[in-house]
Scaffold this motif. Structure first.
Motif, mmCIF file in Angstrom:
data_model
loop_
_atom_site.group_PDB
_atom_site.id
_atom_site.type_symbol
_atom_site.label_atom_id
_atom_site.label_comp_id
_atom_site.label_asym_id
_atom_site.label_seq_id
_atom_site.Cartn_x
_atom_site.Cartn_y
_atom_site.Cartn_z
ATOM 1 N N GLY A 243 0.766 -1.233 0.000
ATOM 2 C CA GLY A 243 0.000 0.000 0.000
ATOM 3 C C GLY A 243 0.801 1.289 0.000
ATOM 4 N N PHE A 244 2.095 1.228 -0.270
ATOM 5 C CA PHE A 244 2.908 2.453 -0.322
ATOM 6 C C PHE A 244 2.808 3.023 -1.738
ATOM 7 N N THR A 245 1.754 3.779 -1.972
ATOM 8 C CA THR A 245 1.423 4.231 -3.317
ATOM 9 C C THR A 245 1.958 5.618 -3.654
ATOM 10 N N SER B 80 2.222 5.335 2.771
ATOM 11 C CA SER B 80 0.990 4.560 2.625
ATOM 12 C C SER B 80 -0.139 5.352 3.282
#
Length: 209
Positions: A49-51, A76
């Motif tokens: 989830g580190f977008t 994230s």
């Protein structure tokens, strides 16, 4: 998200890529192999989830064989947590670009190249970003002179901007960092006449009788 748990999960998910981990100031830092940075970035984006890529920067350690750290900061939003990635490289070894994973890396990598001379392999447009055309050297390296190598000025005779080597009298490269309240233990340039004048010390509260 527990940072210790996250570090263990990432070490398991990225065998061989994660070389060390530490928690400091509320952030998890991973030391990663430079050749694996693309795989690490893609795994963090797709599986954890580190977008958002916040920043890429360099750190110069001139005494080290691999003198540069390249530092990546990811966020994230889902888990409200940041992570820091660090890798090491030298002046001759290019780091794989992560533009294909995070398009925002384009200008961050260009700035890192411009300031430190760190190159990024397969970058789509690795040009200087902040310095002028024809700039010599890399300003954030520790061995870069404070005055630079050249100066830019407008030449009235040529009617254009010209570059010329910096010419600075050596005495002006020495700076006195003493407290202004204590004063220098010597006569400063320009104060010679005042020091020789009669009653020069009259009214000087620092002068002991």
């Amino acid at each position: 998200m527990d940072l210790n748990d996250l570090g263990e999960k990432l070490s398991t998910a990225l065998p061989g890529a994660v070389q060390g981990k530490a928690i400091a100031f509320g952030d998890l830092t991973l030391d990663v192999d430079a050749g694996e940075i693309v795989r690490v970035a893609k795994t963090l984006r797709d599986d954890f989830g580190f977008t958002i890529l916040l920043d890429i920067c360099g750190v110069d350690w001139p005494q080290r064989a691999k003198r540069f750290d390249v530092v990546y900061h990811l966020l994230s939003i889902t888990n409200n947590v940041r992570i820091r990635l660090k890798l090491q490289t030298d002046e001759a070894t290019a780091v794989p670009t992560i533009v294909g994973v995070f398009p925002a890396a384009n200008w961050h990598e260009r700035e890192t190249f411009d300031m430190y001379g760190i190159t990024f392999a397969d970058h789509p447009d690795l040009r200087r970003l902040l310095t002028d055309y024809g700039f010599s050297g890399y300003p954030l390296r520790k061995d870069f002179p404070l005055t630079g190598y050249v100066e830019l000025r407008y030449d009235d005779e040529l009617k254009r901007v010209v570059y010329q080597p910096v010419k600075l009298v050596q005495e002006f490269r020495d700076f006195d960092f003493m407290s202004p309240w204590e004063g220098a233990p010597y006569i400063l340039p320009g104060d010679e006449k005042a020091a020789l004048a009669p009653n020069a010390d009259a009214g000087n509260p620092r002068k002991k009788p």
